[in-house]
Design a protein around this motif. Structure first.
Motif, PDB file in Angstrom:
ATOM      1  N   MET A  55       0.834  -1.205   0.000  1.00  0.00           N
ATOM      2  CA  MET A  55       0.000   0.000   0.000  1.00  0.00           C
ATOM      3  C   MET A  55       0.869   1.255   0.000  1.00  0.00           C
ATOM      4  SD  MET A  55      -2.924   1.323   2.685  1.00  0.00           S
ATOM      5  CE  MET A  55      -4.270   0.440   1.899  1.00  0.00           C
ATOM      6  N   ALA A  56       1.909   1.259   0.820  1.00  0.00           N
ATOM      7  CA  ALA A  56       2.803   2.423   0.879  1.00  0.00           C
ATOM      8  C   ALA A  56       3.535   2.623  -0.439  1.00  0.00           C
ATOM      9  CB  ALA A  56       3.807   2.247   2.015  1.00  0.00           C
ATOM     10  N   LYS A  57       3.836   1.533  -1.126  1.00  0.00           N
ATOM     11  CA  LYS A  57       4.543   1.620  -2.405  1.00  0.00           C
ATOM     12  C   LYS A  57       3.681   2.269  -3.476  1.00  0.00           C
ATOM     13  CE  LYS A  57       6.782  -1.312  -5.898  1.00  0.00           C
ATOM     14  NZ  LYS A  57       7.120  -2.709  -6.292  1.00  0.00           N
ATOM     15  N   ASN A  58       2.364   2.052  -3.396  1.00  0.00           N
ATOM     16  CA  ASN A  58       1.460   2.544  -4.424  1.00  0.00           C
ATOM     17  C   ASN A  58       0.665   3.777  -4.007  1.00  0.00           C
ATOM     18  OD1 ASN A  58       1.517   0.374  -6.698  1.00  0.00           O
ATOM     19  ND2 ASN A  58       1.387  -0.822  -4.810  1.00  0.00           N
ATOM     20  N   LEU A  59       0.889   4.246  -2.792  1.00  0.00           N
ATOM     21  CA  LEU A  59       0.220   5.437  -2.279  1.00  0.00           C
ATOM     22  C   LEU A  59       1.278   6.451  -1.883  1.00  0.00           C
ATOM     23  CD1 LEU A  59      -2.491   6.750  -1.328  1.00  0.00           C
ATOM     24  CD2 LEU A  59      -2.152   5.588   0.862  1.00  0.00           C
ATOM     25  N   ASP A  60       1.021   7.710  -2.157  1.00  0.00           N
ATOM     26  CA  ASP A  60       1.985   8.757  -1.821  1.00  0.00           C
ATOM     27  C   ASP A  60       1.959   8.997  -0.312  1.00  0.00           C
ATOM     28  OD1 ASP A  60       3.811  10.790  -1.919  1.00  0.00           O
ATOM     29  OD2 ASP A  60       2.391  12.306  -2.631  1.00  0.00           O
ATOM     30  N   ALA A  61       2.538   8.054   0.422  1.00  0.00           N
ATOM     31  CA  ALA A  61       2.496   8.089   1.886  1.00  0.00           C
ATOM     32  C   ALA A  61       3.782   7.497   2.447  1.00  0.00           C
ATOM     33  CB  ALA A  61       1.293   7.301   2.401  1.00  0.00           C
ATOM     34  N   GLU A  62       4.190   8.031   3.588  1.00  0.00           N
ATOM     35  CA  GLU A  62       5.399   7.549   4.259  1.00  0.00           C
ATOM     36  C   GLU A  62       5.048   6.395   5.186  1.00  0.00           C
ATOM     37  OE1 GLU A  62       8.852   9.158   7.372  1.00  0.00           O
ATOM     38  OE2 GLU A  62       7.278  10.518   6.641  1.00  0.00           O
ATOM     39  N   LEU A  63       5.858   5.352   5.138  1.00  0.00           N
ATOM     40  CA  LEU A  63       5.645   4.168   5.964  1.00  0.00           C
ATOM     41  C   LEU A  63       6.720   4.067   7.031  1.00  0.00           C
ATOM     42  CD1 LEU A  63       4.372   1.321   6.563  1.00  0.00           C
ATOM     43  CD2 LEU A  63       5.970   0.407   4.860  1.00  0.00           C
ATOM     44  N   SER A  64       6.295   3.798   8.266  1.00  0.00           N
ATOM     45  CA  SER A  64       7.230   3.497   9.354  1.00  0.00           C
ATOM     46  C   SER A  64       6.928   2.109   9.890  1.00  0.00           C
ATOM     47  CB  SER A  64       7.102   4.509  10.494  1.00  0.00           C
ATOM     48  OG  SER A  64       7.777   5.703  10.196  1.00  0.00           O
ATOM     49  N   ARG A  65       7.958   1.311  10.034  1.00  0.00           N
ATOM     50  CA  ARG A  65       7.805  -0.030  10.612  1.00  0.00           C
ATOM     51  C   ARG A  65       8.424  -0.034  11.996  1.00  0.00           C
ATOM     52  NH1 ARG A  65      10.542  -4.875  11.214  1.00  0.00           N
ATOM     53  NH2 ARG A  65       9.351  -6.779  10.753  1.00  0.00           N
ATOM     54  N   ILE A  66       7.617  -0.367  12.995  1.00  0.00           N
ATOM     55  CA  ILE A  66       8.097  -0.426  14.378  1.00  0.00           C
ATOM     56  C   ILE A  66       8.020  -1.880  14.831  1.00  0.00           C
ATOM     57  CG2 ILE A  66       7.835   0.475  16.717  1.00  0.00           C
ATOM     58  CD1 ILE A  66       6.193   2.774  15.533  1.00  0.00           C
ATOM     59  N   GLN A  67       9.164  -2.469  15.129  1.00  0.00           N
ATOM     60  CA  GLN A  67       9.201  -3.844  15.616  1.00  0.00           C
ATOM     61  C   GLN A  67       9.062  -3.816  17.130  1.00  0.00           C
ATOM     62  OE1 GLN A  67       9.491  -6.798  13.695  1.00  0.00           O
ATOM     63  NE2 GLN A  67       8.808  -7.610  15.668  1.00  0.00           N
ATOM     64  N   PHE A  68       7.944  -4.289  17.636  1.00  0.00           N
ATOM     65  CA  PHE A  68       7.701  -4.266  19.076  1.00  0.00           C
ATOM     66  C   PHE A  68       8.443  -5.418  19.750  1.00  0.00           C
ATOM     67  CE2 PHE A  68       4.731  -1.210  17.843  1.00  0.00           C
ATOM     68  CZ  PHE A  68       4.190  -0.588  18.953  1.00  0.00           C
ATOM     69  N   THR A  69       9.252  -5.071  20.742  1.00  0.00           N
ATOM     70  CA  THR A  69      10.032  -6.031  21.508  1.00  0.00           C
ATOM     71  C   THR A  69       9.930  -5.676  22.992  1.00  0.00           C
ATOM     72  OG1 THR A  69      12.015  -4.666  21.239  1.00  0.00           O
ATOM     73  CG2 THR A  69      11.670  -6.431  19.627  1.00  0.00           C
ATOM     74  N   PRO A  70      10.260  -6.606  23.885  1.00  0.00           N
ATOM     75  CA  PRO A  70      10.146  -6.310  25.318  1.00  0.00           C
ATOM     76  C   PRO A  70      11.006  -5.141  25.796  1.00  0.00           C
ATOM     77  CG  PRO A  70      10.291  -8.684  24.965  1.00  0.00           C
ATOM     78  CD  PRO A  70      10.549  -8.031  23.645  1.00  0.00           C
ATOM     79  N   ASP A  71      12.092  -4.824  25.086  1.00  0.00           N
ATOM     80  CA  ASP A  71      12.972  -3.739  25.536  1.00  0.00           C
ATOM     81  C   ASP A  71      12.687  -2.413  24.829  1.00  0.00           C
ATOM     82  OD1 ASP A  71      13.838  -4.588  23.076  1.00  0.00           O
ATOM     83  OD2 ASP A  71      15.973  -4.488  23.557  1.00  0.00           O
ATOM     84  N   LEU A  72      11.599  -2.350  24.049  1.00  0.00           N
ATOM     85  CA  LEU A  72      11.240  -1.103  23.369  1.00  0.00           C
ATOM     86  C   LEU A  72      10.759  -0.075  24.391  1.00  0.00           C
ATOM     87  CD1 LEU A  72      10.988  -0.176  20.315  1.00  0.00           C
ATOM     88  CD2 LEU A  72       8.530  -0.587  20.582  1.00  0.00           C
ATOM     89  N   LEU A  73      11.095   1.195  24.172  1.00  0.00           N
ATOM     90  CA  LEU A  73      10.688   2.277  25.064  1.00  0.00           C
ATOM     91  C   LEU A  73       9.634   3.144  24.377  1.00  0.00           C
ATOM     92  CD1 LEU A  73      14.194   3.402  26.401  1.00  0.00           C
ATOM     93  CD2 LEU A  73      12.517   1.928  27.538  1.00  0.00           C
ATOM     94  N   PRO A  74       8.756   3.802  25.171  1.00  0.00           N
ATOM     95  CA  PRO A  74       7.756   4.688  24.560  1.00  0.00           C
ATOM     96  C   PRO A  74       8.377   5.758  23.668  1.00  0.00           C
ATOM     97  CG  PRO A  74       7.209   4.279  26.855  1.00  0.00           C
ATOM     98  CD  PRO A  74       8.541   3.650  26.623  1.00  0.00           C
ATOM     99  N   ALA A  75       9.525   6.310  24.078  1.00  0.00           N
ATOM    100  CA  ALA A  75      10.180   7.352  23.283  1.00  0.00           C
ATOM    101  C   ALA A  75      10.656   6.819  21.938  1.00  0.00           C
ATOM    102  CB  ALA A  75      11.364   7.926  24.052  1.00  0.00           C
ATOM    103  N   ASP A  76      10.880   5.498  21.841  1.00  0.00           N
ATOM    104  CA  ASP A  76      11.267   4.907  20.565  1.00  0.00           C
ATOM    105  C   ASP A  76      10.130   4.990  19.549  1.00  0.00           C
ATOM    106  OD1 ASP A  76      13.754   4.194  21.596  1.00  0.00           O
ATOM    107  OD2 ASP A  76      13.022   2.257  22.319  1.00  0.00           O
TER     108      ASP A  76
END
Length: 323
Positions: A55-76
């Motif tokens: 969808m991001a490839k075919n739509l003029d939109a920026e994609l962010s991928r966030i990999q959720f892990t136990p050590d992830l912080l809210p500020a990340d």
């Protein structure tokens, strides 16, 4: 080309990269058109990540991928204030996190603890992030697609009901059929062969086309009979004893008011996508499972008896008459 043609063309392009998951693609478009967030649940390898990337490839939109892990912080996720010094003077400046993209892939969202999951709450509901007492507005086109794996429970943190309710739809993805599996092999083989020669830029759909589609959907007619039908479906989840004795045993908590709003939005989007300017009972029934599934809290008796949320919704649709 009208807004509907643009969106259908977007769906066709996504479908060229995703084989055997037509239902997921349609739900992804419905979420985009309804300005809501999606919780996608399925086994590994069922093209959940590939779908949002396509969808991001075919739509003029920026994609962010966030990999959720136990050590992830809210500020990340949200970003944070960073101290910058220049010319002997220093000041804190806000550094945006990945949440400020248009399309957010929250991959395996249930692998992060509640503190991190809660970082999504304000962003999903209020469309803003507050850091250091100052609010930062998110883009107008903003969609969170969170994924979770249903088979692995070790090292996971179940999403709280308050967060689940903020997802417009809960999409369950299943295995493709045998013919689609063969097509998937051929598609990947073709992509590997043409990887070096396929360097031309893809023409992307402008965000204005999505906003134009949403404007048309807001004008879709919803009759009083359909409104009463949607409300009746919701009330059946809250007061199941008035509908059926089995429902009363299965349901502990019913659908929230967000479910009413969500079913209205998605039903209108479904009608529009299928070329109608009015909502029919079929539109409601085609989308009610996705809107209700994650908002129902089943009783211990239902879990013990192997009764699923889908079966409960099937029973409700069967019993509640169309006005």
């Amino acid at each position: 080309m009208g807004a509907r043609d643009d969106i259908q063309q977007l769906g066709k392009r996504i479908g060229e990269a995703i084989i055997g998951q037509e239902g997921m693609i349609e739900r992804l478009l419905l979420g985009l058109l309804s300005n809501g967030h999606l919780l996608v649940e399925g086994l590994p390898g069922l093209a959940k990540t590939r779908a949002i990337k396509s969808m991001a490839k075919n739509l003029d939109a920026e994609l962010s991928r966030i990999q959720f892990t136990p050590d992830l912080l809210p500020a990340d996720i949200t970003g944070s204030e960073i101290y910058f010094s220049e010319g002997g003077k220093g000041a804190f400046q806000f550094q945006e996190g990945p949440i400020f993209a248009n399309l957010i892939l929250a991959d395996e969202v249930n692998r992060a603890p509640a503190k991190v999951q809660s970082a999504l709450l304000e962003a999903m509901e209020e469309r803003q992030v507050t850091i250091g007492g100052k609010s930062h507005v998110l883009p107008d086109l903003f969609l969170v697609m969170a994924t979770q794996n249903p088979i692995e429970q070790e090292g996971t943190y179940p999403l709280p009901e308050a967060q689940l309710d903020r997802f417009l739809m809960h999409i369950q993805v299943d295995y493709p059929d045998a013919a689609s599996e063969a097509d998937i092999m051929r598609l990947v083989r073709s992509e590997e062969t043409n990887a070096k020669s396929n360097n031309h830029a893809t023409e992307k759909l402008a965000q204005d086309a999505v906003f134009a589609a949403r404007k048309e959907i807001s004008a879709i007619t919803v009759s009083e009979a359909i409104e009463n039908y949607i409300v009746a479906l919701v009330m059946a989840t809250r007061y199941p004893d008035k509908v059926d004795k089995d429902l009363a045993k299965w349901l502990q908590v019913g659908v929230s008011p967000r479910g009413v709003i969500g079913l209205d939005k998605v039903s209108r989007a479904h009608a529009w996508l299928n070329g109608r300017d009015f909502v029919t009972p079929d539109d409601v029934q085609a989308t009610v499972h996705n809107v209700f599934r994650h908002r129902l809290v089943l009783s211990y008796e239902a879990h013990a008896g192997g009764t699923t949320a889908n079966q409960v919704i099937d029973r409700i649709v069967e019993l509640v008459a169309v006005a």
